[in-house]
Design a protein around this motif. Structure first.
Motif, PDB file in Angstrom:
ATOM      1  N   ALA A 217       0.831  -1.218   0.000  1.00 25.99           N
ATOM      2  CA  ALA A 217       0.000   0.000   0.000  1.00 25.99           C
ATOM      3  C   ALA A 217       0.863   1.264   0.000  1.00 25.99           C
ATOM      4  N   LYS A 218       2.053   1.177  -0.611  1.00 26.43           N
ATOM      5  CA  LYS A 218       2.937   2.341  -0.700  1.00 26.43           C
ATOM      6  C   LYS A 218       2.854   2.991  -2.081  1.00 26.43           C
ATOM      7  N   ALA A 219       1.996   2.457  -2.931  1.00 29.31           N
ATOM      8  CA  ALA A 219       1.806   3.063  -4.254  1.00 29.31           C
ATOM      9  C   ALA A 219       0.317   3.186  -4.510  1.00 29.31           C
ATOM     10  N   ILE A 220      -0.051   4.262  -5.195  1.00 26.90           N
ATOM     11  CA  ILE A 220      -1.453   4.478  -5.576  1.00 26.90           C
ATOM     12  C   ILE A 220      -1.470   4.946  -7.032  1.00 26.90           C
ATOM     13  N   GLU A 221      -2.666   5.171  -7.553  1.00 30.00           N
ATOM     14  CA  GLU A 221      -2.742   5.656  -8.929  1.00 30.00           C
ATOM     15  C   GLU A 221      -1.937   6.954  -9.049  1.00 30.00           C
ATOM     16  N   GLY A 222      -1.080   7.013 -10.051  1.00 31.58           N
ATOM     17  CA  GLY A 222      -0.250   8.199 -10.254  1.00 31.58           C
ATOM     18  C   GLY A 222       1.164   8.035  -9.712  1.00 31.58           C
ATOM     19  N   SER A 223       1.405   6.983  -8.917  1.00 36.09           N
ATOM     20  CA  SER A 223       2.776   6.738  -8.444  1.00 36.09           C
ATOM     21  C   SER A 223       3.639   6.346  -9.644  1.00 36.09           C
ATOM     22  N   VAL A 224       4.823   6.950  -9.697  1.00 40.30           N
ATOM     23  CA  VAL A 224       5.752   6.647 -10.793  1.00 40.30           C
ATOM     24  C   VAL A 224       7.081   6.243 -10.178  1.00 40.30           C
ATOM     25  N   ILE A 225       7.626   5.139 -10.653  1.00 40.32           N
ATOM     26  CA  ILE A 225       8.967   4.755 -10.213  1.00 40.32           C
ATOM     27  C   ILE A 225       9.902   4.925 -11.397  1.00 40.32           C
ATOM     28  N   PHE A 226      10.936   5.723 -11.180  1.00 38.70           N
ATOM     29  CA  PHE A 226      11.930   5.962 -12.236  1.00 38.70           C
ATOM     30  C   PHE A 226      13.263   5.443 -11.722  1.00 38.70           C
ATOM     31  N   ALA A 227      14.019   4.792 -12.585  1.00 43.25           N
ATOM     32  CA  ALA A 227      15.352   4.326 -12.171  1.00 43.25           C
ATOM     33  C   ALA A 227      16.387   4.669 -13.235  1.00 43.25           C
ATOM     34  N   ASN A 228      17.608   4.927 -12.768  1.00 42.32           N
ATOM     35  CA  ASN A 228      18.720   5.121 -13.704  1.00 42.32           C
ATOM     36  C   ASN A 228      19.138   3.799 -14.319  1.00 42.32           C
ATOM     37  N   GLU A 229      18.972   2.742 -13.508  1.00 44.58           N
ATOM     38  CA  GLU A 229      19.503   1.446 -13.935  1.00 44.58           C
ATOM     39  C   GLU A 229      18.641   0.309 -13.393  1.00 44.58           C
ATOM     40  N   GLN A 230      18.506  -0.756 -14.176  1.00 46.41           N
ATOM     41  CA  GLN A 230      17.802  -1.953 -13.709  1.00 46.41           C
ATOM     42  C   GLN A 230      18.744  -3.142 -13.823  1.00 46.41           C
ATOM     43  N   THR A 231      18.781  -3.958 -12.781  1.00 43.41           N
ATOM     44  CA  THR A 231      19.635  -5.150 -12.850  1.00 43.41           C
ATOM     45  C   THR A 231      18.877  -6.336 -13.456  1.00 43.41           C
ATOM     46  N   GLN A 232      17.542  -6.259 -13.406  1.00 40.77           N
ATOM     47  CA  GLN A 232      16.730  -7.340 -14.007  1.00 40.77           C
ATOM     48  C   GLN A 232      15.577  -6.732 -14.796  1.00 40.77           C
ATOM     49  N   GLY A 233      15.917  -5.783 -15.675  1.00 42.56           N
ATOM     50  CA  GLY A 233      14.890  -5.126 -16.498  1.00 42.56           C
ATOM     51  C   GLY A 233      14.185  -6.162 -17.363  1.00 42.56           C
ATOM     52  N   ARG A 234      12.876  -6.114 -17.340  1.00 44.21           N
ATOM     53  CA  ARG A 234      12.095  -7.148 -18.030  1.00 44.21           C
ATOM     54  C   ARG A 234      11.418  -6.599 -19.282  1.00 44.21           C
ATOM     55  N   GLY A 235      11.447  -7.411 -20.342  1.00 40.86           N
ATOM     56  CA  GLY A 235      10.727  -7.069 -21.564  1.00 40.86           C
ATOM     57  C   GLY A 235       9.591  -8.052 -21.781  1.00 40.86           C
ATOM     58  N   GLN A 236       8.950  -7.947 -22.918  1.00 38.66           N
ATOM     59  CA  GLN A 236       7.845  -8.859 -23.228  1.00 38.66           C
ATOM     60  C   GLN A 236       8.368 -10.264 -23.481  1.00 38.66           C
ATOM     61  N   LEU A 237       7.491 -11.223 -23.301  1.00 43.39           N
ATOM     62  CA  LEU A 237       7.796 -12.633 -23.570  1.00 43.39           C
ATOM     63  C   LEU A 237       9.087 -13.068 -22.865  1.00 43.39           C
ATOM     64  N   ASN A 238       9.199 -12.668 -21.617  1.00 42.40           N
ATOM     65  CA  ASN A 238      10.347 -13.046 -20.776  1.00 42.40           C
ATOM     66  C   ASN A 238      11.696 -12.590 -21.319  1.00 42.40           C
ATOM     67  N   SER A 239      11.704 -11.544 -22.113  1.00 43.19           N
ATOM     68  CA  SER A 239      12.988 -11.050 -22.619  1.00 43.19           C
ATOM     69  C   SER A 239      13.615 -10.109 -21.580  1.00 43.19           C
ATOM     70  N   VAL A 240      14.871  -9.762 -21.833  1.00 41.21           N
ATOM     71  CA  VAL A 240      15.585  -8.845 -20.941  1.00 41.21           C
ATOM     72  C   VAL A 240      15.590  -7.475 -21.597  1.00 41.21           C
ATOM     73  N   TRP A 241      15.360  -6.414 -20.784  1.00 39.06           N
ATOM     74  CA  TRP A 241      15.396  -5.054 -21.339  1.00 39.06           C
ATOM     75  C   TRP A 241      16.764  -4.459 -21.046  1.00 39.06           C
ATOM     76  N   GLU A 242      17.488  -4.180 -22.115  1.00 36.52           N
ATOM     77  CA  GLU A 242      18.866  -3.683 -22.001  1.00 36.52           C
ATOM     78  C   GLU A 242      18.869  -2.162 -21.883  1.00 36.52           C
ATOM     79  N   SER A 243      19.646  -1.613 -20.941  1.00 39.03           N
ATOM     80  CA  SER A 243      19.725  -0.156 -20.824  1.00 39.03           C
ATOM     81  C   SER A 243      20.961   0.226 -20.026  1.00 39.03           C
ATOM     82  N   ASN A 244      21.784   1.091 -20.580  1.00 44.51           N
ATOM     83  CA  ASN A 244      22.966   1.575 -19.843  1.00 44.51           C
ATOM     84  C   ASN A 244      22.548   2.586 -18.785  1.00 44.51           C
ATOM     85  N   SER A 245      23.318   2.623 -17.682  1.00 37.93           N
ATOM     86  CA  SER A 245      22.941   3.456 -16.540  1.00 37.93           C
ATOM     87  C   SER A 245      22.827   4.948 -16.890  1.00 37.93           C
TER      88      SER A 245
END
Ligand code: BTN
Length: 249
Positions: A34-62
């Motif tokens: 209950a720490k997020a509600i409509e309108g909550s946005v999480i932004f990150a510089n980097e993801q260690t397990q960024g997820r894409g569709q169909l179980n793919s990995v989302w690649e992104s430099n920090s």
């Protein structure tokens, strides 16, 4: 739903973080606590397990790109109307990309492409209650300043425009356009959303080569149906495919 919540824009509250596993995973955990509600946005510089569709990995430099998850609570959307949420968010992503370069289009189901290369992707995770969406975690990755990718079919706004872009400017534009498109959803402007999605759909009414589990064939995209399936004309028949069943070459 009362008239106020129909006309009120979303109030975004952005949590800026450095390194997370996946902004979508974190958004789900925060919803459960209950720490997020409509309108909550999480932004990150980097993801260690960024997820894409169909179980793919989302690649992104920090620090180079937009990596965010937006919590929505589209309780006014039934499970049969989920595809319009997907379409509306795609349009918001497209609106944002088009502020930088006009040559962008939507690749079914929810990628944004510029000149045959992917610049942005969407991972929409809906929680269903009864026959309605209870909440939706809208995970968006937009490649902004990254200049080299492991996947050669990826591009970024910087690669396309030859300009460095302030990542937070792209995020702010994205949220503005999500507000607009979400407003259309609240007003149940399904036909308009569907029409605009198709206006920008890559390959519509054009011959493309497709690959399924069993074959490769040349067909023509005729549109996306109400369930979000891709309608492809193959010979004299039209076949509706799920995401896992077909890819465009
Ligand atoms: C895709 O095209 O495969 C979808 C990519 C979605 C990536 C974004 S980045 C922010 C959010 N968090 C994730 O783990 N994935 C989405």
């Amino acid at each position: 739903m009362d008239i106020n919540s129909l006309t009120q824009p979303l109030q975004f509250k952005i949590l800026y973080l450095d390194v997370v596993t996946s902004t979508n995973t974190l958004a789900r955990e925060r919803l459960q606590l209950a720490k997020a509600i409509e309108g909550s946005v999480i932004f990150a510089n980097e993801q260690t397990q960024g997820r894409g569709q169909l179980n793919s990995v989302w690649e992104s430099n920090s620090g180079k790109n937009v990596l965010c998850s937006i919590v929505l609570s589209p309780v006014f959307i039934t499970i049969d109307q989920q595809t319009y949420l997907n379409m509306a968010i795609c349009l918001a992503m497209l609106d944002t990309i088009k502020m930088y370069t006009p040559d962008a289009s939507i690749k079914w189901p929810n990628d944004i492409y510029i000149n045959k290369k992917k610049v942005a992707g969407l991972l929409l995770e809906n929680a269903i209650q009864g026959d309605h969406i209870k909440y939706s975690i809208v995970g968006i990755g937009i490649n902004v300043n990254q200049l080299d990718f492991v996947v050669k079919s990826a591009t970024s706004l910087c690669m396309e425009t030859q300009h460095n872009i302030v990542v937070d400017d792209v995020l702010q534009l994205l949220l503005k356009h999500i507000n607009h498109r979400y407003g259309m959803l609240k007003l149940k402007q399904w036909d308009m959303i569907n029409k605009e999605y198709h206006q920008h759909l890559l390959g519509l009414n054009e011959e493309c080569t497709f690959k399924t589990e069993t074959e490769e064939f040349v067909g023509v995209i005729k549109g996306v149906d109400v369930h979000g399936l891709l309608m492809v004309k193959k010979g004299d028949s039209i076949i509706n495919y799920r995401v896992k069943e077909i890819s465009m070459l």
